[in-house]
Design a protein around this motif. Structure first.
Motif: not given
Length: 422
Positions: A289-302
């Motif tokens: 949850f903390a990782l998702s709040i940080s926006g890490f998923g969008f960084v990986v996707g981009d």
């Protein structure tokens, strides 16, 4: 930036010796509280992480593994494996691999496999003249067959967090699991020839038949479990209950290794064994949850979109990433933290969820072999009385990598059985 701080905090806690589950919980909680998230949300996320009907299968399969170890199932299976293949050069090494194949259809736990078979076979192999690093290495490597061929606890967890069909994963793991079995048998054959390992006594049919009859009730367990799922009689969760009840019946009525009065002690052992992965799952829910709040998923996707639009290249990058992560992070934690990031990307690239799931499970289980934190290698090397850095595991790692590449480039390997039976 928040994601980097989060990972730095996690790595720092792990380096100073904090247990994985506690490190995940603390690093995630500190990050979320610093972001202004109310503390009650943390409790809700932890509870939500384990509040799953699918995950109810985990304690039942763990209980089945504990009960089967106590009921003498492992011993009867290894005796039968010796009758079939023990006469070959390197016979006990072959028995080690074949025993894991048989055991895989019952427990779903690589850790249970390496602990139970390792205590029986590693000292025996060393006494027969096998060197300790090889004895420990082949035991650790063979144990992961248990997590690739169904029923598999790691498949249940994977399916629960990605909404992938667990029945599909079960059937998809059969062919790669048998490929790994064949590769490890070949590895034992080559090493036995090179190092002149001993062979056992060839047994005739009159000697084999009674051993087979003893092992038959245990060997029927995979048919019971997969057959129930295939014909819609049970869900994977209900199949876990069937496995546990069947294991109790074997222990009390068939092999008579314990009585009903021992069940309390055995179930207590199973509860303790269940608590560890469930606590890791709950703690990983906070970290994720903390990782998702940080926006890490969008960084990986981009990043992935900038690097490639080819699904094959994407799978190769994901395989490389999880392989590296497995060097430093326990497999359940790696699964719960990173797979929710990669699974949606796989769908976006058009990769079948079952194919990608099996690829990631193989990669995660390979991480349980690689030093310095590979759990199966640590258990096997501890039984053999050697450092984990001395374990002879790299031939098996090469076999696993080759099978992973075949899973990527030949989708039929994982997709044929699910498309036929599910």
């Amino acid at each position: 930036m928040e994601a980097l701080v989060l990972f730095a905090l996690l790595i720092g806690l792990l380096l100073v010796g904090v247990p994985v589950a506690i490190a995940l919980l603390l690093s995630g909680a500190v990050s979320l509280l610093a972001s202004g998230i109310p503390v009650n949300i943390l409790a809700e996320r932890m509870l939500g992480g384990i509040n799953s009907y699918t995950l109810m299968a985990v304690p039942f399969f763990i209980a089945a593994a504990v009960i089967m170890n106590r009921s003498g199932v492992t011993r009867h299976i290894l005796d039968f494996a010796y009758c079939l293949i023990g006469h070959r050069r390197g016979g006990t090494g072959h028995v080690n691999v074949l025993g894991s194949l048989f055991f895989s259809g019952m427990s779903g736990s690589a850790t249970a496999d390496v602990a139970s078979q390792g205590r029986m076979l590693i000292p025996r192999m060393m006494k027969e003249g096998y060197d300790a690093p090889f004895s420990a290495g082949i035991t650790a490597a063979a144990s992961i067959i248990t997590s690739i061929i169904p029923p598999s606890i790691v498949m249940i967890i994977y399916g629960a967090i990605t909404n992938t069909s667990i029945g599909g994963l079960f059937f998809a793991g059969i062919v790669p699991g048998f490929m790994l079995f064949t590769a490890l048998i070949g590895l034992v054959f080559v090493q036995a020839k090179r190092r002149d390992y001993p062979h056992g006594e060839r047994l005739n049919w009159s000697q084999t038949w009674p051993v087979f009859l003893k092992a038959l009730p245990a060997l029927l367990a995979p048919i019971l479990i997969l057959g129930g799922i295939r014909f819609g009689i049970t869900t994977p969760t209900e199949a876990g209950v069937v496995a546990a009840v069947y294991a109790i019946a074997l222990g009390i009525l068939v092999y008579r290794e314990f009585s009903i009065w021992n069940l309390g002690e055995i179930l207590q052992e199973a509860a303790v064994a269940t608590a560890v992965p469930m606590f890791i799952i709950a703690s990983s829910a906070i970290f994720g949850f903390a990782l998702s709040i940080s926006g890490f998923g969008f960084v990986v996707g981009d990043f992935m979109k900038d690097v490639t639009t080819n699904p094959i290249v994407f799978m190769l990058i994901a395989l490389a990433f999880i392989t590296v992560v497995g060097l430093f992070l326990e497999s359940t934690s790696a699964l719960l933290i990173f797979i929710p990031l990669f699974a949606p990307l796989a769908t976006a690239y058009g990769v079948p969820d079952i194919q990608f799931g099996i690829l990631m499970i193989i990669a995660l289980m390979m991480g349980t072999l690689t030093p310095p934190v590979g759990l199966q290698s640590f258990i096997a090397s501890d039984i053999a009385g050697i450092s984990i850095l001395r374990i002879d595991i790299w031939g098996a790692i090469l076999c696993i990598l080759l099978i992973s590449l075949l899973v990527i480039f030949v989708p039929w390997i994982t997709m044929y059985l699910p498309s036929t039976f599910i």
